[in-house]
Design a protein around this motif. Sequence first.
Motif, PDB file in Angstrom:
ATOM      1  N   ILE A 184      63.531 -42.543 -25.214  1.00  0.00           N
ATOM      2  CA  ILE A 184      63.235 -42.895 -23.826  1.00  0.00           C
ATOM      3  C   ILE A 184      62.623 -44.286 -23.777  1.00  0.00           C
ATOM      4  O   ILE A 184      62.071 -44.769 -24.766  1.00  0.00           O
ATOM      5  CB  ILE A 184      62.268 -41.879 -23.164  1.00  0.00           C
ATOM      6  N   THR A 185      62.723 -44.905 -22.618  1.00  0.00           N
ATOM      7  CA  THR A 185      62.012 -46.160 -22.377  1.00  0.00           C
ATOM      8  C   THR A 185      61.104 -45.953 -21.175  1.00  0.00           C
ATOM      9  O   THR A 185      61.394 -45.137 -20.295  1.00  0.00           O
ATOM     10  CB  THR A 185      62.991 -47.318 -22.095  1.00  0.00           C
ATOM     11  N   GLY A 186      60.013 -46.686 -21.130  1.00  0.00           N
ATOM     12  CA  GLY A 186      59.036 -46.545 -20.052  1.00  0.00           C
ATOM     13  C   GLY A 186      57.764 -45.900 -20.583  1.00  0.00           C
ATOM     14  O   GLY A 186      57.708 -45.408 -21.710  1.00  0.00           O
ATOM     15  N   THR A 187      56.732 -45.906 -19.773  1.00  0.00           N
ATOM     16  CA  THR A 187      55.431 -45.354 -20.146  1.00  0.00           C
ATOM     17  C   THR A 187      55.257 -43.975 -19.520  1.00  0.00           C
ATOM     18  O   THR A 187      55.343 -43.819 -18.298  1.00  0.00           O
ATOM     19  CB  THR A 187      54.293 -46.282 -19.675  1.00  0.00           C
ATOM     20  N   LEU A 188      55.025 -42.990 -20.373  1.00  0.00           N
ATOM     21  CA  LEU A 188      54.821 -41.628 -19.878  1.00  0.00           C
ATOM     22  C   LEU A 188      53.489 -41.512 -19.155  1.00  0.00           C
ATOM     23  O   LEU A 188      52.505 -42.156 -19.539  1.00  0.00           O
ATOM     24  CB  LEU A 188      54.847 -40.633 -21.044  1.00  0.00           C
ATOM     25  N   PRO A 189      53.421 -40.682 -18.123  1.00  0.00           N
ATOM     26  CA  PRO A 189      52.132 -40.440 -17.464  1.00  0.00           C
ATOM     27  C   PRO A 189      51.141 -39.837 -18.456  1.00  0.00           C
ATOM     28  O   PRO A 189      51.532 -39.173 -19.425  1.00  0.00           O
ATOM     29  CB  PRO A 189      52.477 -39.433 -16.361  1.00  0.00           C
ATOM     30  N   GLU A 190      49.866 -40.048 -18.205  1.00  0.00           N
ATOM     31  CA  GLU A 190      48.831 -39.495 -19.072  1.00  0.00           C
ATOM     32  C   GLU A 190      48.972 -37.974 -19.154  1.00  0.00           C
ATOM     33  O   GLU A 190      49.157 -37.305 -18.148  1.00  0.00           O
ATOM     34  CB  GLU A 190      47.449 -39.856 -18.515  1.00  0.00           C
ATOM     35  N   GLY A 191      48.901 -37.461 -20.364  1.00  0.00           N
ATOM     36  CA  GLY A 191      48.994 -36.015 -20.556  1.00  0.00           C
ATOM     37  C   GLY A 191      50.399 -35.506 -20.816  1.00  0.00           C
ATOM     38  O   GLY A 191      50.589 -34.315 -21.046  1.00  0.00           O
ATOM     39  N   VAL A 192      51.399 -36.394 -20.767  1.00  0.00           N
ATOM     40  CA  VAL A 192      52.790 -35.980 -20.998  1.00  0.00           C
ATOM     41  C   VAL A 192      53.234 -36.444 -22.377  1.00  0.00           C
ATOM     42  O   VAL A 192      53.002 -37.585 -22.763  1.00  0.00           O
ATOM     43  CB  VAL A 192      53.731 -36.556 -19.924  1.00  0.00           C
ATOM     44  N   THR A 193      53.870 -35.534 -23.126  1.00  0.00           N
ATOM     45  CA  THR A 193      54.434 -35.877 -24.429  1.00  0.00           C
ATOM     46  C   THR A 193      55.928 -35.596 -24.404  1.00  0.00           C
ATOM     47  O   THR A 193      56.416 -34.829 -23.577  1.00  0.00           O
ATOM     48  CB  THR A 193      53.775 -35.059 -25.557  1.00  0.00           C
ATOM     49  N   VAL A 194      56.644 -36.232 -25.334  1.00  0.00           N
ATOM     50  CA  VAL A 194      58.097 -36.048 -25.415  1.00  0.00           C
ATOM     51  C   VAL A 194      58.475 -35.668 -26.834  1.00  0.00           C
ATOM     52  O   VAL A 194      57.866 -36.146 -27.798  1.00  0.00           O
ATOM     53  CB  VAL A 194      58.862 -37.317 -24.960  1.00  0.00           C
ATOM     54  N   SER A 195      59.447 -34.781 -26.964  1.00  0.00           N
ATOM     55  CA  SER A 195      60.024 -34.457 -28.269  1.00  0.00           C
ATOM     56  C   SER A 195      61.536 -34.526 -28.133  1.00  0.00           C
ATOM     57  O   SER A 195      62.083 -34.363 -27.029  1.00  0.00           O
ATOM     58  CB  SER A 195      59.576 -33.070 -28.738  1.00  0.00           C
ATOM     59  N   TYR A 196      62.213 -34.769 -29.248  1.00  0.00           N
ATOM     60  CA  TYR A 196      63.655 -35.008 -29.214  1.00  0.00           C
ATOM     61  C   TYR A 196      64.396 -33.974 -30.046  1.00  0.00           C
ATOM     62  O   TYR A 196      63.890 -33.464 -31.036  1.00  0.00           O
ATOM     63  CB  TYR A 196      63.979 -36.401 -29.757  1.00  0.00           C
ATOM     64  N   THR A 197      65.618 -33.730 -29.629  1.00  0.00           N
ATOM     65  CA  THR A 197      66.551 -32.916 -30.403  1.00  0.00           C
ATOM     66  C   THR A 197      67.825 -33.734 -30.594  1.00  0.00           C
ATOM     67  O   THR A 197      68.376 -34.260 -29.622  1.00  0.00           O
ATOM     68  CB  THR A 197      66.889 -31.605 -29.655  1.00  0.00           C
ATOM     69  N   ASN A 198      68.266 -33.846 -31.858  1.00  0.00           N
ATOM     70  CA  ASN A 198      69.547 -34.476 -32.182  1.00  0.00           C
ATOM     71  C   ASN A 198      69.653 -35.920 -31.688  1.00  0.00           C
ATOM     72  O   ASN A 198      70.706 -36.350 -31.239  1.00  0.00           O
ATOM     73  CB  ASN A 198      70.695 -33.637 -31.596  1.00  0.00           C
ATOM     74  N   ASN A 199      68.562 -36.666 -31.795  1.00  0.00           N
ATOM     75  CA  ASN A 199      68.582 -38.047 -31.280  1.00  0.00           C
ATOM     76  C   ASN A 199      68.740 -39.094 -32.378  1.00  0.00           C
ATOM     77  O   ASN A 199      68.646 -40.286 -32.110  1.00  0.00           O
ATOM     78  CB  ASN A 199      67.321 -38.337 -30.469  1.00  0.00           C
ATOM     79  N   THR A 200      68.976 -38.664 -33.630  1.00  0.00           N
ATOM     80  CA  THR A 200      69.150 -39.623 -34.713  1.00  0.00           C
ATOM     81  C   THR A 200      70.474 -39.375 -35.423  1.00  0.00           C
ATOM     82  O   THR A 200      71.004 -38.260 -35.427  1.00  0.00           O
ATOM     83  CB  THR A 200      68.008 -39.517 -35.749  1.00  0.00           C
ATOM     84  N   GLY A 201      70.994 -40.417 -36.023  1.00  0.00           N
ATOM     85  CA  GLY A 201      72.232 -40.284 -36.785  1.00  0.00           C
ATOM     86  C   GLY A 201      72.450 -41.463 -37.708  1.00  0.00           C
ATOM     87  O   GLY A 201      71.936 -42.558 -37.466  1.00  0.00           O
ATOM     88  N   VAL A 202      73.213 -41.206 -38.771  1.00  0.00           N
ATOM     89  CA  VAL A 202      73.565 -42.255 -39.733  1.00  0.00           C
ATOM     90  C   VAL A 202      75.067 -42.487 -39.726  1.00  0.00           C
ATOM     91  O   VAL A 202      75.535 -43.612 -39.621  1.00  0.00           O
ATOM     92  CB  VAL A 202      73.094 -41.882 -41.156  1.00  0.00           C
TER      93      VAL A 202
END
Length: 198
Positions: free
Chosen positions: A127-145
């Motif tokens: 993601i791009t941008g600043t998350l509001p205070e208290g919000v976290t992000v986690s990813y699934t399947n967002n990397t690859g070679v």
Amino acid sequence: ENYNEIASMNATLTITAKSIDDLTEEEIKDLLGVTYNDKEVIYDGNEHEVVITDELPAGIEVSYTGNKGTNAGTYNGVATLTGSGNYTGTTTLTATLTINKATYDLSGITFIDKTVEYDGKEHKVEITGTLPEGVTVSYTNNTGVNAGEYKATATFKGNENYNEIASMNATLTITAKSIEDLTEEEIKDLLGVTYNDK
């Protein structure tokens, strides 16, 4: 002069205090002009309360229980009216304080597709941008070679006083690397291959 003096008479007028014991809400409204109304607000981190906003008659005092809250939820307030002077006894009124969940502002957050050419290194989409205070992000399947399409999901977690945040999706595309017209140096760097004279 023609009449004898008339003796005076005495009488007592007694006005008893009005009992407010166990009055219905309608009777309290009619007699005292008091209502205890429900209140609904959106969570903002501050304490809220539900109180009687009508002016109380002289001789009526009010005390509250369960009428305050900060976190999202439902609070059942009880207003106890106690009489003195012209009133006697006690009665109660109930009202509900509802603190609704707030909604995070994620208007500044984007999760956009990304395309890169295979180079043997790991790539990721975030993601791009600043998350509001208290919000976290986690990813699934967002990397690859390796070359291919990676369907990524960004999942957000916030405070229980806020509505759930919808997840976002983006695609990481790693395209195959063309080996046409590479120099010997580029072949060595990219593929680790040399073809030596013998």
